[in-house]
Design a protein around this motif. Structure first.
Motif, PDB file in Angstrom:
ATOM      1  N   GLU A  97       0.813  -1.216   0.000  1.00 21.53           N
ATOM      2  CA  GLU A  97       0.000   0.000   0.000  1.00 21.53           C
ATOM      3  C   GLU A  97       0.850   1.272   0.000  1.00 21.53           C
ATOM      4  OE1 GLU A  97      -2.482  -0.568   3.396  1.00 21.53           O
ATOM      5  OE2 GLU A  97      -3.848  -1.964   2.371  1.00 21.53           O
ATOM      6  N   GLU A  98       2.120   1.160   0.390  1.00 20.90           N
ATOM      7  CA  GLU A  98       3.004   2.329   0.384  1.00 20.90           C
ATOM      8  C   GLU A  98       3.489   2.686  -1.015  1.00 20.90           C
ATOM      9  OE1 GLU A  98       5.008   2.589   4.740  1.00 20.90           O
ATOM     10  OE2 GLU A  98       5.952   1.173   3.347  1.00 20.90           O
ATOM     11  N   LYS A  99       3.359   1.733  -1.946  1.00 23.83           N
ATOM     12  CA  LYS A  99       3.692   1.963  -3.355  1.00 23.83           C
ATOM     13  C   LYS A  99       5.055   2.637  -3.547  1.00 23.83           C
ATOM     14  CE  LYS A  99      -1.088   2.116  -4.971  1.00 23.83           C
ATOM     15  NZ  LYS A  99      -1.020   0.772  -5.559  1.00 23.83           N
ATOM     16  N   PRO A 100       6.130   1.982  -3.098  1.00 23.51           N
ATOM     17  CA  PRO A 100       7.462   2.524  -3.357  1.00 23.51           C
ATOM     18  C   PRO A 100       7.818   2.381  -4.833  1.00 23.51           C
ATOM     19  CG  PRO A 100       7.649   0.327  -2.472  1.00 23.51           C
ATOM     20  CD  PRO A 100       6.182   0.682  -2.413  1.00 23.51           C
ATOM     21  N   ASP A 101       8.912   2.969  -5.222  1.00 18.92           N
ATOM     22  CA  ASP A 101       9.387   2.807  -6.602  1.00 18.92           C
ATOM     23  C   ASP A 101      10.162   1.500  -6.768  1.00 18.92           C
ATOM     24  OD1 ASP A 101       8.615   5.502  -7.706  1.00 18.92           O
ATOM     25  OD2 ASP A 101       9.889   6.149  -6.047  1.00 18.92           O
ATOM     26  N   TYR A 102      10.936   1.149  -5.731  1.00 19.71           N
ATOM     27  CA  TYR A 102      11.760  -0.061  -5.761  1.00 19.71           C
ATOM     28  C   TYR A 102      11.545  -0.854  -4.477  1.00 19.71           C
ATOM     29  CZ  TYR A 102      14.231   1.961  -9.733  1.00 19.71           C
ATOM     30  OH  TYR A 102      14.535   2.501 -10.957  1.00 19.71           O
ATOM     31  N   LEU A 103      11.649  -2.181  -4.607  1.00 17.98           N
ATOM     32  CA  LEU A 103      11.450  -3.067  -3.472  1.00 17.98           C
ATOM     33  C   LEU A 103      12.606  -4.060  -3.395  1.00 17.98           C
ATOM     34  CD1 LEU A 103       9.621  -4.440  -1.246  1.00 17.98           C
ATOM     35  CD2 LEU A 103       8.731  -5.854  -3.121  1.00 17.98           C
ATOM     36  N   PHE A 104      13.359  -4.034  -2.285  1.00 16.55           N
ATOM     37  CA  PHE A 104      14.418  -5.012  -2.040  1.00 16.55           C
ATOM     38  C   PHE A 104      13.850  -6.110  -1.147  1.00 16.55           C
ATOM     39  CE2 PHE A 104      16.790  -1.550  -3.651  1.00 16.55           C
ATOM     40  CZ  PHE A 104      18.079  -1.988  -3.983  1.00 16.55           C
ATOM     41  N   ILE A 105      13.988  -7.365  -1.584  1.00 15.32           N
ATOM     42  CA  ILE A 105      13.391  -8.516  -0.900  1.00 15.32           C
ATOM     43  C   ILE A 105      14.494  -9.455  -0.421  1.00 15.32           C
ATOM     44  CG2 ILE A 105      11.826 -10.480  -1.130  1.00 15.32           C
ATOM     45  CD1 ILE A 105      10.683  -8.984  -3.657  1.00 15.32           C
ATOM     46  N   LYS A 143       9.245  -1.878  -8.805  1.00 16.42           N
ATOM     47  CA  LYS A 143      10.296  -2.723  -9.367  1.00 16.42           C
ATOM     48  C   LYS A 143      10.947  -3.553  -8.261  1.00 16.42           C
ATOM     49  CE  LYS A 143      14.328  -3.025 -12.290  1.00 16.42           C
ATOM     50  NZ  LYS A 143      15.168  -2.386 -13.323  1.00 16.42           N
ATOM     51  N   PRO A 144      10.828  -4.896  -8.324  1.00 19.23           N
ATOM     52  CA  PRO A 144      11.422  -5.748  -7.290  1.00 19.23           C
ATOM     53  C   PRO A 144      12.897  -6.045  -7.554  1.00 19.23           C
ATOM     54  CG  PRO A 144      10.159  -7.091  -8.813  1.00 19.23           C
ATOM     55  CD  PRO A 144      10.002  -5.663  -9.275  1.00 19.23           C
ATOM     56  N   ILE A 145      13.663  -6.186  -6.480  1.00 12.07           N
ATOM     57  CA  ILE A 145      15.062  -6.585  -6.531  1.00 12.07           C
ATOM     58  C   ILE A 145      15.260  -7.646  -5.458  1.00 12.07           C
ATOM     59  CG2 ILE A 145      17.459  -5.849  -6.183  1.00 12.07           C
ATOM     60  CD1 ILE A 145      15.767  -2.948  -6.866  1.00 12.07           C
ATOM     61  N   LEU A 146      15.791  -8.783  -5.830  1.00 13.13           N
ATOM     62  CA  LEU A 146      16.005  -9.875  -4.893  1.00 13.13           C
ATOM     63  C   LEU A 146      17.407  -9.798  -4.289  1.00 13.13           C
ATOM     64  CD1 LEU A 146      14.463 -12.793  -7.004  1.00 13.13           C
ATOM     65  CD2 LEU A 146      13.382 -11.588  -5.097  1.00 13.13           C
ATOM     66  N   VAL A 147      17.495 -10.064  -2.985  1.00 12.08           N
ATOM     67  CA  VAL A 147      18.773 -10.079  -2.280  1.00 12.08           C
ATOM     68  C   VAL A 147      18.880 -11.408  -1.541  1.00 12.08           C
ATOM     69  CG1 VAL A 147      20.255  -8.919  -0.597  1.00 12.08           C
ATOM     70  CG2 VAL A 147      18.640  -7.573  -1.968  1.00 12.08           C
ATOM     71  N   THR A 148      19.834 -12.241  -1.923  1.00 13.97           N
ATOM     72  CA  THR A 148      19.965 -13.540  -1.259  1.00 13.97           C
ATOM     73  C   THR A 148      20.389 -13.355   0.199  1.00 13.97           C
ATOM     74  OG1 THR A 148      22.283 -13.836  -1.922  1.00 13.97           O
ATOM     75  CG2 THR A 148      20.594 -14.667  -3.431  1.00 13.97           C
ATOM     76  N   PRO A 149      19.935 -14.241   1.097  1.00 10.00           N
ATOM     77  CA  PRO A 149      20.236 -14.081   2.524  1.00 10.00           C
ATOM     78  C   PRO A 149      21.721 -14.262   2.820  1.00 10.00           C
ATOM     79  CG  PRO A 149      19.225 -16.220   2.117  1.00 10.00           C
ATOM     80  CD  PRO A 149      19.134 -15.454   0.829  1.00 10.00           C
TER      81      PRO A 149
END
Length: 249
Positions: A97-105, A143-149
């Protein structure tokens, strides 16, 4: 004066004026953007850290220190959450709901075996949840960006011993399938800790017994490992990075 000569002179004047205007025009600044982080305790913000670990810091807590003032960071990572429980508890819905431009997961630590109903299988359910984040983020124009643990600081015979590689590999697989940028923080953290050794990286932990979480110094270094991959992995974010990327203390 012959007309052809007049036309040539006018053309030269126009070219000169155009060049001057182009030269004097200021370079357009990058527009402000919003970056959101979701994940577990290794990413989370600790406004009130545990009394026995007063320096405990998640890398998401200080990630903004590597960016210019044109970037606003929303760290929605939460301690103890896995890729499944973050959705089940409604945290993902609120983050969307915050609707960021980029998302780091970044998830994985609480997806591992032994975590009860938070546990996921890297070959099946873990990938399914990651794809849900990606699909729903894209549907919201994020836009999603994946970050491995990153690895835990557990050593055997002087080298890192980790159970998180299957989750990192699963995340890389999903990234390729979904055409999502992946920052392999697991690989980078293993290499760093192997280089430093147990004693050399001991001040990265918030306490002697805690080998999962980070002190402020450790969090800064982990965040730097993420930030230094951005120019090649997410090149459109490069203008927002402070140059050069700060090194560890």
């Amino acid at each position: 004066m012959p007309q052809p000569l007049v036309r040539i002179q006018l053309t030269l004047i126009i070219v000169l004026l155009t060049s001057l205007l182009s030269f004097s025009s200021p370079v357009q600044a990058a527009p402000p953007i919003r970056i959101q982080l979701i994940g577990d305790s290794t990413v989370a913000t600790y406004n009130k850290p545990p009394k026995d670990r007063p320096d405990m810091t998640g890398w998401g807590q200080i990630f903004g220190e590597y960016f210019t003032n044109d970037v606003t960071i929303f760290n929605r990572a939460a301690s103890g959450r896995s890729s499944s429980s973050f959705i089940r508890e409604g945290r993902w819905k609120k983050a969307l709901e915050e609707k960021p431009d980029y998302l780091f997961i970044q998830f994985g630590h609480n997806d591992c075996p032994g975590k009860g109903d938070r546990e996921t299988d890297p070959a099946t359910t873990y990938q399914q949840y990651l794809k849900q984040y990606i699909d729903e983020a894209r549907a919201a124009n994020i836009k999603p960006i994946l970050v491995t643990p990153m690895t835990r600081r557990r050593f055997e015979n002087g080298q890192i011993w980790t159970i998180l590689r299957p989750y990192a590999d699963a995340m890389i697989k999903v990234g390729k399938e979904k055409n999502v940028p992946v920052i392999d923080l697991h690989k980078k953290s293993v290499a760093l800790f192997n280089q430093l050794g147990d004693a050399g990286s001991s001040d990265f932990s918030p306490s002697e017994s805690d080998r999962t979480h980070f002190s402020r110094k450790g969090a800064l270094e982990i965040a730097r490992l993420v930030a230094e991959e951005i120019p090649t992995t997410v090149p459109e974010l490069k203008p927002y990075l402070k140059q050069p990327t700060p090194k560890k203390d």
